[in-house]
Design a protein around this motif. Structure first.
Motif, PDB file in Angstrom:
ATOM      1  N   GLY A 119       0.821  -1.204   0.000  1.00 13.33           N
ATOM      2  CA  GLY A 119       0.000   0.000   0.000  1.00 13.33           C
ATOM      3  C   GLY A 119       0.853   1.251   0.000  1.00 13.33           C
ATOM      4  N   SER A 120       0.248   2.317   0.492  1.00 10.28           N
ATOM      5  CA  SER A 120       0.912   3.619   0.561  1.00 10.28           C
ATOM      6  C   SER A 120       0.563   4.248   1.902  1.00 10.28           C
ATOM      7  CB  SER A 120       0.423   4.513  -0.580  1.00 10.28           C
ATOM      8  OG  SER A 120      -0.964   4.766  -0.434  1.00 10.28           O
ATOM      9  N   PRO A 178      -2.767   2.203   3.338  1.00  9.77           N
ATOM     10  CA  PRO A 178      -1.812   1.153   3.707  1.00  9.77           C
ATOM     11  C   PRO A 178      -2.291  -0.273   3.443  1.00  9.77           C
ATOM     12  CG  PRO A 178      -2.758   2.170   5.660  1.00  9.77           C
ATOM     13  CD  PRO A 178      -3.234   2.957   4.484  1.00  9.77           C
ATOM     14  N   ARG A 179      -3.594  -0.477   3.304  1.00  8.58           N
ATOM     15  CA  ARG A 179      -4.131  -1.825   3.087  1.00  8.58           C
ATOM     16  C   ARG A 179      -4.654  -2.009   1.660  1.00  8.58           C
ATOM     17  NH1 ARG A 179      -5.824  -0.399   8.484  1.00  8.58           N
ATOM     18  NH2 ARG A 179      -5.240  -1.986  10.016  1.00  8.58           N
ATOM     19  N   ALA A 180      -3.894  -1.600   0.657  1.00 12.41           N
ATOM     20  CA  ALA A 180      -4.353  -1.682  -0.734  1.00 12.41           C
ATOM     21  C   ALA A 180      -4.483  -3.121  -1.219  1.00 12.41           C
ATOM     22  CB  ALA A 180      -3.424  -0.898  -1.655  1.00 12.41           C
ATOM     23  N   PRO A 185      -1.067   0.499  -8.140  1.00 16.80           N
ATOM     24  CA  PRO A 185      -0.715   1.891  -8.451  1.00 16.80           C
ATOM     25  C   PRO A 185      -0.491   2.685  -7.163  1.00 16.80           C
ATOM     26  CG  PRO A 185      -2.586   1.190  -9.768  1.00 16.80           C
ATOM     27  CD  PRO A 185      -2.315   0.088  -8.780  1.00 16.80           C
ATOM     28  N   GLY A 186       0.632   3.375  -7.089  1.00 16.30           N
ATOM     29  CA  GLY A 186       0.945   4.209  -5.934  1.00 16.30           C
ATOM     30  C   GLY A 186       1.518   3.456  -4.742  1.00 16.30           C
ATOM     31  N   VAL A 208       9.101  -0.033   0.062  1.00 19.49           N
ATOM     32  CA  VAL A 208       9.417  -1.043  -0.950  1.00 19.49           C
ATOM     33  C   VAL A 208      10.186  -0.360  -2.068  1.00 19.49           C
ATOM     34  CG1 VAL A 208       8.462  -2.608  -2.673  1.00 19.49           C
ATOM     35  CG2 VAL A 208       7.380  -2.425  -0.439  1.00 19.49           C
ATOM     36  N   THR A 209      11.362  -0.890  -2.369  1.00 18.62           N
ATOM     37  CA  THR A 209      12.151  -0.406  -3.492  1.00 18.62           C
ATOM     38  C   THR A 209      12.150  -1.496  -4.549  1.00 18.62           C
ATOM     39  OG1 THR A 209      13.548   0.891  -2.019  1.00 18.62           O
ATOM     40  CG2 THR A 209      14.404   0.452  -4.222  1.00 18.62           C
TER      41      THR A 209
END
Length: 169
Positions: free
Chosen positions: A85-86, A90-92, A118-119, A142-143
């Motif tokens: 997530g982002s 956070p829970r995508a 996405p994102g 995350v990279t």
């Protein structure tokens, strides 16, 4: 559909369902409709940390091992849930879950080829107990390995004036 927000209050002794009865004027439903009461009471714990290193070299895809350091107090913790997530969501996408075992670390394997939503920029881990999933968790950025290892371009200028040899920058 009608929504109703209820203020926080104590569940009456013996109550098992929330029942709605519709009425109009002097007429009302004889039986109503209901839903079982599920009291949201998640554990207060949070995992100590989370680590992830992408091993998938394809652009926009990830894979690898999520390593979660257990909560300092696992009272009421049944499992650890990991999501892509982002910060704003956070829970995508649920990556997986690992049972709380009392061990120092638990792991979740992320299959190679897992698509980044996405994102998505982080993995977030939340503890879950019989009363639900905790609202707060821990995150790791995350990279995408492909962004680290794929050359974006090459340039070279031969400054050696000898035939059949080269050197330069």
């Amino acid at each position: 559909n009608t929504s109703l927000t209820l203020a926080a209050s104590t569940i009456p002794d013996g109550a098992t369902h929330l029942v709605a009865i519709s009425a109009h004027g002097s007429m009302q439903m004889a039986t109503g409709t209901g839903i079982a009461i599920v009291d949201y009471e998640p554990p207060l714990a949070v995992a100590s940390s989370v680590v992830f290193q992408d091993t998938d070299t394809a652009y926009g895809l990830v894979g690898g091992l999520v390593t979660i350091a257990r909560a300092s107090d696992e009272t009421g913790v049944l499992r650890y849930n990991a999501y892509l997530g982002s910060a704003s969501e956070p829970r995508a996408a649920l990556l997986g879950a690992a049972d709380a075992t009392g061990a120092a670390n638990v792991t979740i394997s992320v299959p190679s080829g897992t698509e980044l939503p996405p994102g998505a920029s982080q993995i977030a881990v939340f503890v879950e107990g019989s009363g639900g999933e905790a609202p707060d968790g821990v995150t790791v950025n995350v990279t995408d390995l492909s962004l680290v290892t794929v050359a974006q371009g090459v340039s070279f200028t031969d400054t050696d004036s000898n035939a059949d040899s080269f050197g330069g920058v």
